[in-house]
Design a protein around this motif. Structure first.
Motif, PDB file in Angstrom:
ATOM      1  N   ASP A 221       0.851  -1.183   0.000  1.00 31.74           N
ATOM      2  CA  ASP A 221       0.000   0.000   0.000  1.00 31.74           C
ATOM      3  C   ASP A 221       0.894   1.243   0.000  1.00 31.74           C
ATOM      4  OD1 ASP A 221      -1.927   1.908   0.229  1.00 31.74           O
ATOM      5  OD2 ASP A 221      -2.540   1.378   2.276  1.00 31.74           O
ATOM      6  N   LEU A 222       1.366   1.631  -1.172  1.00 35.14           N
ATOM      7  CA  LEU A 222       2.285   2.770  -1.262  1.00 35.14           C
ATOM      8  C   LEU A 222       1.586   4.094  -0.954  1.00 35.14           C
ATOM      9  CD1 LEU A 222       4.350   1.835  -4.463  1.00 35.14           C
ATOM     10  CD2 LEU A 222       4.913   1.400  -2.068  1.00 35.14           C
ATOM     11  N   ASP A 223       0.279   4.159  -1.172  1.00 37.41           N
ATOM     12  CA  ASP A 223      -0.455   5.395  -0.890  1.00 37.41           C
ATOM     13  C   ASP A 223      -0.332   5.786   0.578  1.00 37.41           C
ATOM     14  OD1 ASP A 223      -1.429   5.901  -3.452  1.00 37.41           O
ATOM     15  OD2 ASP A 223      -3.118   4.536  -3.173  1.00 37.41           O
ATOM     16  N   ASN A 224      -0.317   4.794   1.459  1.00 37.83           N
ATOM     17  CA  ASN A 224      -0.313   5.052   2.899  1.00 37.83           C
ATOM     18  C   ASN A 224       0.978   4.592   3.562  1.00 37.83           C
ATOM     19  OD1 ASN A 224      -3.154   6.042   3.148  1.00 37.83           O
ATOM     20  ND2 ASN A 224      -3.580   4.001   2.337  1.00 37.83           N
ATOM     21  N   TYR A 225       2.029   4.461   2.774  1.00 37.71           N
ATOM     22  CA  TYR A 225       3.311   3.986   3.304  1.00 37.71           C
ATOM     23  C   TYR A 225       3.910   4.997   4.284  1.00 37.71           C
ATOM     24  CZ  TYR A 225       8.058   2.123   3.354  1.00 37.71           C
ATOM     25  OH  TYR A 225       9.265   1.606   3.758  1.00 37.71           O
ATOM     26  N   LYS A 226       4.523   4.491   5.343  1.00 38.17           N
ATOM     27  CA  LYS A 226       5.221   5.342   6.315  1.00 38.17           C
ATOM     28  C   LYS A 226       6.531   4.661   6.692  1.00 38.17           C
ATOM     29  CE  LYS A 226       2.084   8.634   7.363  1.00 38.17           C
ATOM     30  NZ  LYS A 226       2.322  10.085   7.362  1.00 38.17           N
ATOM     31  N   SER A 227       7.655   5.294   6.348  1.00 35.92           N
ATOM     32  CA  SER A 227       8.951   4.703   6.673  1.00 35.92           C
ATOM     33  C   SER A 227       9.327   4.922   8.135  1.00 35.92           C
ATOM     34  CB  SER A 227      10.042   5.293   5.778  1.00 35.92           C
ATOM     35  OG  SER A 227      10.307   6.636   6.143  1.00 35.92           O
ATOM     36  N   GLY A 228       8.757   5.962   8.728  1.00 34.77           N
ATOM     37  CA  GLY A 228       9.106   6.290  10.104  1.00 34.77           C
ATOM     38  C   GLY A 228      10.352   7.144  10.228  1.00 34.77           C
ATOM     39  N   LEU A 229      11.011   7.408   9.106  1.00 41.06           N
ATOM     40  CA  LEU A 229      12.231   8.231   9.111  1.00 41.06           C
ATOM     41  C   LEU A 229      11.856   9.691   8.917  1.00 41.06           C
ATOM     42  CD1 LEU A 229      15.331   8.391   9.145  1.00 41.06           C
ATOM     43  CD2 LEU A 229      15.314   7.971   6.671  1.00 41.06           C
ATOM     44  N   THR A 230      12.032  10.498   9.963  1.00 39.05           N
ATOM     45  CA  THR A 230      11.694  11.916   9.890  1.00 39.05           C
ATOM     46  C   THR A 230      12.782  12.753  10.546  1.00 39.05           C
ATOM     47  OG1 THR A 230      10.462  11.828  11.974  1.00 39.05           O
ATOM     48  CG2 THR A 230       9.203  11.464   9.949  1.00 39.05           C
ATOM     49  N   ALA A 231      12.834  14.013  10.168  1.00 37.14           N
ATOM     50  CA  ALA A 231      13.780  14.970  10.760  1.00 37.14           C
ATOM     51  C   ALA A 231      13.405  16.351  10.242  1.00 37.14           C
ATOM     52  CB  ALA A 231      15.224  14.633  10.383  1.00 37.14           C
TER      53      ALA A 231
END
Length: 415
Positions: A221-231
């Motif tokens: 589900d690429l539409d709702n993908y979340k890698s969790g990598l943020t900054a």
């Protein structure tokens, strides 16, 4: 697993697939400078895999020439970058070059890439006299389909702008789906946000994943993908030396700090110790004054500069009814910058560095980092040496590496 990259550009999408363990058979790209970038990147991987990365480091330091670097590589790797335009006049030659690389031993697992997006983009259509209706690039998907028919990959990944959905009233996308089905492929269309994949940039893109009709994949589900990598965007600039407009070095500059958590997790800084292409374009005094106003307005008031609010002596553009945000700061305290596009090669007004003391637009390396390119990725020009404009163009046209990598990982098990 192997793949062919069509309309490869500098190789942002390909970089993601390579990192995920795929093996490129060929990159096909019409732009000469981008083709050199692809060969230089191929040299990086070849030397890394043969435990001779010190030669690549020597190139980044300027100790050896591009010709010297390429002399260290097998000819077949250099030849895998095919500098030709995809179309009826070149396809047979491209096919023969790809077949030579395959040596008749392997089928193609995957085709990746997307045709130039100007003909589908909303901005491109707005600027075109005929709304891009007469642009031949509208029909490059037909050429893409010819490569699907020729190599019959198990799957393909087609990247383009969201404007493809509305281009021609949606008829291009409808015809595309019908043509791909005729060639033996079903498709699913995703609308993705690059920041969900760890890219510190707001970038909306269409990802079409196609598969041969002889199997049914369990698509991610690429539409709702979340890698969790943020900054925050400040993480991208934290270790780079402060430079002024017109300053910087093409090769062999030193970092001013250790890599932070984001730079390491995003694979932007790895084993490399030599900073390259941290080059800023020069600016007119009037533009620098506007940059100071824009930075001050954001840093102190968290407001974007409206062009019409500038003093009259600084307003030189006749168009006062649109593009109010033509001067825009890459805000350090946000989790994603504005979209990096190829126009950055023409001027940097839309990409002002957030440090008022540096008073400039972002450098080539800073733009590359916004696109999640690693620091050991060197962008070539037609001629060897500093090629700021060519580098900016390649970066603006690229697919973010992190986006490509996560897509590659997600469909790996399917293949």
């Amino acid at each position: 697993m192997n793949y062919i990259d069509l309309f490869a550009g500098a190789g942002g999408l390909s970089e993601g697939f390579k990192r995920a363990g795929y093996s490129p058979v060929a990159h096909v790209e019409i732009d000469v400078a981008a083709s050199y970038s692809l060969r230089t990147r191929a040299a990086y991987y070849y030397l890394k895999e043969s435990d001779r990365l010190n030669h690549y480091h020597s190139y980044l330091k300027g100790d050896i020439t591009r010709k010297d670097l390429y002399s260290l590589m097998p000819q077949e790797i250099l030849d895998s970058v095919i500098n030709l335009g995809i179309g009826d006049e070149n396809n047979q030659k491209i096919f023969s070059l790809i077949d030579k690389n395959l040596q008749g031993n392997n089928e193609i697992d995957l085709i990746v890439g997307g045709p130039p997006c100007q003909a589908y983009s909303l901005v491109g259509r707005a600027r075109s006299e005929h709304g891009m209706k007469k642009d031949s690039r509208n029909f490059l998907y037909v050429q893409y389909a010819n490569y699907l028919e020729k190599y019959k990959p198990k799957m393909f990944v087609f990247e383009n702008v969201l404007g493809l959905k509305s281009a021609g009233g949606g008829v291009y996308l409808q015809n595309m789906e019908k043509l791909f089905y005729k060639k033996g492929y079903s498709i699913h269309i995703f609308s993705v946000k690059a920041e969900n994949f760890g890219v510190l940039q707001k970038r909306r893109r269409l990802i079409i994943i196609g598969w041969r009709k002889d199997f049914i994949p369990n698509l991610p589900d690429l539409d709702n993908y979340k890698s969790g990598l943020t900054a925050n965007v400040s993480s991208l600039f934290a270790d780079l030396p402060a430079i002024q407009a017109g300053e910087g070095k093409d090769k062999f500059l030193n970092y001013t700090a250790n890599k932070n958590e984001y730079l390491e997790a995003a694979h932007i800084r790895n084993e490399i110790t030599t900073l390259t292409q941290h080059i800023a374009r020069p600016h007119a005094l009037q533009d620098k004054e506007i940059y100071r106003i824009a930075v001050d307005k954001w840093n102190n008031d968290k407001e974007r500069l409206n062009y019409n609010d500038l003093p009259d002596r600084l307003k030189t553009h006749e168009n006062r009814s649109s593009f109010f945000d033509r001067f825009k700061v890459v805000a350090a305290d946000l989790e994603a910058s504005q979209t990096v596009v190829a126009h950055i090669a023409k001027d940097g007004h839309y990409y002002i560095h957030p440090d008022e003391l540096q008073n400039r637009s972002i450098s080539v390396r800073e733009a590359a980092r916004l696109q999640s390119f690693p620091d050991d990725f060197y962008f070539e020009g037609v001629k060897e040496g500093a090629n700021r404009t060519a580098a900016f163009k390649q970066i603006g046209n690229a697919v973010p590496c992190l986006l490509g990598q996560q897509i590659a990982v997600e469909i790996k098990d399917l293949l």
